[in-house]
Enzyme design. Structure first.
Site, short mmCIF file in Angstrom:
data_model
loop_
_atom_site.label_atom_id
_atom_site.label_comp_id
_atom_site.label_asym_id
_atom_site.label_seq_id
_atom_site.Cartn_x
_atom_site.Cartn_y
_atom_site.Cartn_z
N GLU A 1 0.78 -1.14 0.10
CA GLU A 1 0.08 0.09 0.08
C GLU A 1 0.85 1.27 0.12
O GLU A 1 0.58 2.31 -0.61
CB GLU A 1 -1.06 0.10 1.28
N GLU A 2 1.86 1.23 0.89
CA GLU A 2 2.57 2.54 0.95
C GLU A 2 3.73 2.87 -0.38
O GLU A 2 4.17 3.67 -0.51
CB GLU A 2 3.88 2.16 2.23
N ASP B 1 -7.76 2.28 7.71
CA ASP B 1 -6.41 3.12 7.77
C ASP B 1 -6.50 4.28 8.77
O ASP B 1 -7.49 4.60 9.18
CB ASP B 1 -6.24 3.56 6.51
#
Length: 364
Positions: A210-211, A233
Site C-alpha cells: 500500500e505504501e 487506515d
C-alpha cells in the site's frame, strides 16, 4: 478486547515489514490467526486472507500490513550507506533517526541517519531540510567490504528502527502505527467473526505494498470480486495546533469515516464512499451509541481507490482511527478508538443480510 488489541498492536509494531518485504509481519499475523483457529491463505504478492462464509453481499474487509521506509541505493567505500525513499517519507523528520537495515531475522543491522554536527553547521544551513538523496546511514562499519559482509547489499530494505511504547491515557506511540493498528483491529475482528453464527460472507485481508503503489490489494480483489469493500487506515487527527484547520478529528473521539479523499499529485485517485456504506455506518453508530467522526481530506489516498474499481464496481468506504504525526518515526493513536472501531465494524457487518441493498437509488 482492549488488552488483546493493545498486545497485538505493540507486538506488531516491533516487526519490520517494508512495503514489498512484508513476510515477517504476515507470518506474525498468520500465527495469531492460527492460535484462534482461523486459517489464512497467501497469494503470490503476499496478501493474507481468511474467509468467513455467510449469506448476503460479500464483504472484503481489509487493511495494509506494510510500512514505508527506504531501499539501500549505494554503499560508499567508507561504509556509509545511501538510501532511496520508499513511500511518503517526510524528509524534514529524517535527521538523526535510528534505522534498521533488514537482512534476516536475528541478523538485522542498526544504523543512524547522519545529522551534520551542530558546531559545523553554517547559518544558512540551520533551516534547510536535507533531501533524502543527500542523507546517509552510519552503521559504525568503516568499509564497503565490512558492510557487505553483514549481508547488506543494494536493494536491502530499511525501516525506522521498530519502537512501541504505551503513553498516558491509553495512547500508543511508535513506528508503523500506520497500519499495524488496523491489523490489530482486524485480528480482533477475526476472533469475533470466527465465533459468529450469522452474517454476510467476509473476506478478511491483510494487504501488501500500500505504501509503495496502492495496488497490492488489487489481485486479491480481482480474485474475490466482492460486493462491498471496507478498508481500514489512519484518519488524520486534527487536534494539535498545526492541524486545527484541516478538519475535526480527535484522538479518543471515536472511529472515523472518510466522506472524501483525493490525491492530485502523481496519482489522480480517491474515494467518494457508496451511499449504502455511509448510511450503514451512520445508522449503526447511532444505534450502538458509538461516536463516529467524519473526515474529508485532499492529499490522502488508500488502496481502496483501486479496489473500488474492480469488476462492475464495489460499494466502498474508508473507515479508520485518528492518528497523529503520520509517516514519522513516532506516530500516536488511542486504543479506545481502536476498540470502538472494532465494535462498530462488528455491529455494521451484522446488519448486512441477504436483503441489504446496494442500489444507489434506495439512498437518495
Amino acid at each position: 478486547m482492549k488488552d488483546r488489541i493493545r498486545t497485538d498492536l505493540l507486538d506488531l509494531m516491533q516487526v519490520p515489514g517494508l512495503s514489498g518485504h512484508e513476510d515477517r509481519v504476515r507470518r506474525a499475523i498468520r500465527d495469531r490467526l492460527g492460535e484462534v483457529g482461523v486459517k489464512a491463505d497467501t497469494d503470490r504478492l503476499g496478501n493474507l486472507v481468511a474467509h468467513f462464509p455467510g449469506d448476503g453481499p460479500s464483504v472484503m474487509l481489509f487493511t495494509h500490513m506494510d510500512q514505508l521506509g527506504f531501499i539501500v541505493r549505494r554503499i560508499e567505500a567508507d561504509g556509509l550507506i545511501r538510501l532511496e525513499r520508499l513511500g511518503g517519507v517526510p524528509e524534514r523528520a529524517l535527521a538523526a533517526q535510528e534505522v534498521l537495515i533488514c537482512v534476516g531475522e536475528g541478523r538485522d543491522v542498526p544504523g543512524v541517519i547522519a545529522n551534520k554536527s551542530h558546531h559545523a553547521t553554517a547559518p544558512d544551513e540551520k533551516y534547510r531540510v536535507t533531501p533524502y538523496s543527500e542523507v546517509f546511514v552510519d552503521t559504525g562499519l568503516a568499509s564497503a567490504e565490512a558492510v557487505e559482509a553483514t549481508g547488506i547489499q543494494i536493494g536491502s530494505p530499511v525501516v525506522y528502527a521498530p519502537h512501541a511504547r504505551a503513553l498516558a491515557d491509553d495512547r500508543i506511540m511508535g513506528t508503523s502505527v500506520d497500519d499495524r493498528a488496523g491489523c490489530a483491529v482486524l485480528l480482533e475482528m477475526a476472533r469475533l467473526l470466527n465465533a459468529r453464527t450469522s452474517g454476510p460472507p467476509v473476506h478478511l485481508a491483510f494487504s501488501v505494498q500500500e505504501e509503495f503503489n496502492l495496488r497490492g490489494a488489487l489481485p486479491l480483489a480481482q480474485k474475490l470480486r466482492p460486493d462491498i469493500a471496507i478498508q481500514l487506515d489512519l484518519m488524520l487527527a486534527t487536534d494539535t495546533p498545526d492541524m486545527g484547520a484541516r478538519g475535526d478529528m480527535f484522538l479518543g473521539g471515536g472511529p472515523g469515516m472518510s466522506l472524501y479523499s483525493f490525491h492530485g499529485r502523481g496519482t489522480l485517485n480517491g474515494v467518494i464512499p457508496h451511499p449504502a456504506m455511509v448510511h450503514l455506518f451512520d445508522d449503526t453508530a447511532r444505534a450502538q451509541g458509538i461516536p463516529l467522526q467524519r473526515s474529508a481530506q485532499v492529499g490522502v489516498l488508500t488502496d481502496l481507490s483501486y479496489v473500488q474499481l474492480v469488476g462492475d464496481g464495489v460499494a466502498a468506504v474508508d473507515m479508520g482511527f485518528p492518528m497523529r504525526y503520520s509517516h514519522s518515526a513516532r506516530e500516536v493513536c488511542d486504543l479506545n478508538d481502536l476498540v470502538s472501531l472494532t465494535q462498530l465494524l462488528d455491529a455494521a457487518l451484522a446488519r448486512i443480510g441477504p436483503d441489504f441493498s446496494l442500489d444507489r437509488d434506495d439512498y437518495t
